[in-house]
Design a protein around this motif. Structure first.
Motif, short mmCIF file in Angstrom:
data_model
loop_
_atom_site.label_atom_id
_atom_site.label_comp_id
_atom_site.label_asym_id
_atom_site.label_seq_id
_atom_site.Cartn_x
_atom_site.Cartn_y
_atom_site.Cartn_z
N ILE A 151 -19.35 95.61 -43.92
CA ILE A 151 -20.45 95.48 -44.86
C ILE A 151 -20.08 96.18 -46.17
CG2 ILE A 151 -22.21 95.30 -43.06
CD1 ILE A 151 -22.91 98.23 -43.56
N THR A 152 -20.72 95.78 -47.25
CA THR A 152 -20.45 96.37 -48.55
C THR A 152 -21.13 97.74 -48.66
OG1 THR A 152 -22.40 95.41 -49.60
CG2 THR A 152 -20.38 94.08 -49.57
N LYS A 153 -20.75 98.48 -49.68
CA LYS A 153 -21.36 99.80 -49.91
C LYS A 153 -22.86 99.65 -50.18
CE LYS A 153 -20.99 103.92 -52.82
NZ LYS A 153 -20.28 104.56 -53.96
N VAL A 154 -23.23 98.62 -50.92
CA VAL A 154 -24.65 98.38 -51.21
C VAL A 154 -25.42 98.11 -49.93
CG1 VAL A 154 -26.29 96.81 -52.34
CG2 VAL A 154 -24.22 97.54 -53.55
N GLU A 155 -24.85 97.27 -49.05
CA GLU A 155 -25.49 96.96 -47.77
C GLU A 155 -25.58 98.20 -46.89
OE1 GLU A 155 -24.14 92.30 -47.17
OE2 GLU A 155 -22.75 93.91 -46.64
N ALA A 156 -24.53 99.02 -46.91
CA ALA A 156 -24.52 100.24 -46.10
C ALA A 156 -25.59 101.22 -46.57
CB ALA A 156 -23.15 100.90 -46.15
N LEU A 157 -25.71 101.38 -47.88
CA LEU A 157 -26.72 102.29 -48.44
C LEU A 157 -28.12 101.80 -48.12
CD1 LEU A 157 -25.10 103.12 -51.91
CD2 LEU A 157 -25.36 104.66 -49.95
N LYS A 158 -28.32 100.48 -48.19
CA LYS A 158 -29.62 99.89 -47.87
C LYS A 158 -29.96 100.15 -46.41
CE LYS A 158 -32.18 95.52 -47.88
NZ LYS A 158 -32.11 94.06 -48.14
N TRP A 159 -28.97 99.96 -45.51
CA TRP A 159 -29.19 100.18 -44.09
C TRP A 159 -29.52 101.65 -43.82
CZ3 TRP A 159 -26.63 103.29 -40.55
CH2 TRP A 159 -26.99 103.11 -39.21
N MET A 160 -28.78 102.56 -44.47
CA MET A 160 -29.03 103.98 -44.28
C MET A 160 -30.42 104.36 -44.73
SD MET A 160 -25.36 105.58 -45.47
CE MET A 160 -25.97 107.26 -45.44
N LYS A 161 -30.86 103.74 -45.84
CA LYS A 161 -32.20 104.03 -46.36
C LYS A 161 -33.27 103.54 -45.41
CE LYS A 161 -34.73 103.79 -50.73
NZ LYS A 161 -34.77 103.20 -52.08
N GLN A 162 -33.05 102.34 -44.84
CA GLN A 162 -34.03 101.77 -43.94
C GLN A 162 -34.08 102.48 -42.60
OE1 GLN A 162 -32.77 97.66 -43.94
NE2 GLN A 162 -34.26 97.09 -45.50
N SER A 163 -32.93 103.00 -42.15
CA SER A 163 -32.88 103.63 -40.83
C SER A 163 -33.03 105.14 -40.91
CB SER A 163 -31.55 103.29 -40.14
OG SER A 163 -30.46 103.79 -40.88
N GLY A 164 -33.12 105.70 -42.10
CA GLY A 164 -33.23 107.15 -42.25
C GLY A 164 -34.67 107.62 -42.15
N MET A 165 -34.85 108.92 -42.28
CA MET A 165 -36.19 109.50 -42.23
C MET A 165 -36.49 110.23 -43.52
SD MET A 165 -37.86 112.24 -39.54
CE MET A 165 -38.03 111.06 -38.22
N THR A 166 -37.69 110.00 -44.06
CA THR A 166 -38.16 110.70 -45.25
C THR A 166 -39.15 111.77 -44.84
OG1 THR A 166 -37.92 108.70 -46.60
CG2 THR A 166 -39.35 110.43 -47.46
N THR A 167 -38.89 113.01 -45.25
CA THR A 167 -39.80 114.11 -44.94
C THR A 167 -40.61 114.47 -46.18
OG1 THR A 167 -38.23 115.00 -43.32
CG2 THR A 167 -39.94 116.49 -44.11
N VAL A 168 -41.93 114.50 -46.01
CA VAL A 168 -42.84 114.81 -47.12
C VAL A 168 -43.77 115.93 -46.68
CG1 VAL A 168 -44.62 113.92 -48.66
CG2 VAL A 168 -42.75 112.42 -47.93
#
Length: 228
Positions: free
Chosen positions: A90-107
């Motif tokens: 996968i491309t870097k753009v696709e990898a970053l998108k996947w990481m963003k979607q599968s990651g966790m945001t703490t607020v």
């Protein structure tokens, strides 16, 4: 004359032909062998309707121009059409998108009435969601506080998504496309952590947090891997 290395393996399937390409040779070597092998197969099936060709390129990165060359090479043969071209890279753009979607945001804050908090992956909110406030996540929602507003998990279509709250008294819950408006039991809920999930009957259920280890056994591992 030595044995020629086979860079292209052709397998017949009910959907047509699948070409498995060696990812350790040059692109030009692949083109040469694809040309030869498709020509050989074309002679065997001269009067057959067009067959779909699915190309799997392994761990080779295929540029847009190389993909078009492959498509033209296959299409110029009388009996073949291109079904798909798949790469495991996968491309870097696709990898970053996947990481963003599968990651966790703490607020760490309170979501007040009229406010909407949206995140692409999982949400860990350290604070309350007041009546009239909303939290939305593509993945799971964990509220380390009181959930008294609206919560929408699994926005990207994940039916396995869950909603967890220290105090579960929401105005409305939504997971994927299933909505659960607040039943009476929310008003009498004990002050203990609870979870909401979609059961096998396509209904949102509320239960003790402890059931998650049985319902979503992979969830604990994913959270540990994120260091939460």
């Amino acid at each position: 004359m030595g044995h020629k290395h086979q860079y292209v393996t052709i397998k017949g399937t009910k959907d047509g032909l699948t070409l498995h390409l060696d990812d350790r040779c040059s692109f030009q070597e692949l083109l040469t062998e694809i040309e030869e092998k498709l020509s050989a197969n074309q002679q065997i099936l001269p009067d057959s309707p067009p067959l779909e060709v699915h190309v799997k390129v392994g761990t080779r990165y295929i540029t847009n121009s190389q993909e078009e060359i492959l498509r033209k090479l296959i299409r110029k043969k009388k009996n073949f059409t291109v079904g798909s071209i798949e790469s495991e890279v996968i491309t870097k753009v696709e990898a970053l998108k996947w990481m963003k979607q599968s990651g966790m945001t703490t607020v760490c804050r309170m979501v007040r009435s009229g406010q909407v908090l949206e995140v692409p992956g999982d949400l860990l909110l350290i604070g309350d969601v007041n009546p009239g406030g909303s939290v939305i996540a593509d993945g799971n929602i964990f509220v380390m506080g009181a959930l008294r507003g609206q919560a929408y998990a699994g926005r990207d279509g994940r039916k396995e998504a869950v909603i967890v709250a220290s105090v579960m008294k929401p105005a409305q819950l939504k997971i994927c496309d299933i909505i659960n408006r607040a039943p009476d039991r929310f008003q009498d809920s004990k002050n203990e952590m609870e979870c909401a999930y979609i059961n096998e009957k396509e209904q949102i259920m509320i239960d003790r947090l402890q059931v998650l280890s049985l319902l979503r056994p992979d969830l604990s591992l994913r959270i540990l891997e994120r260091g939460v």
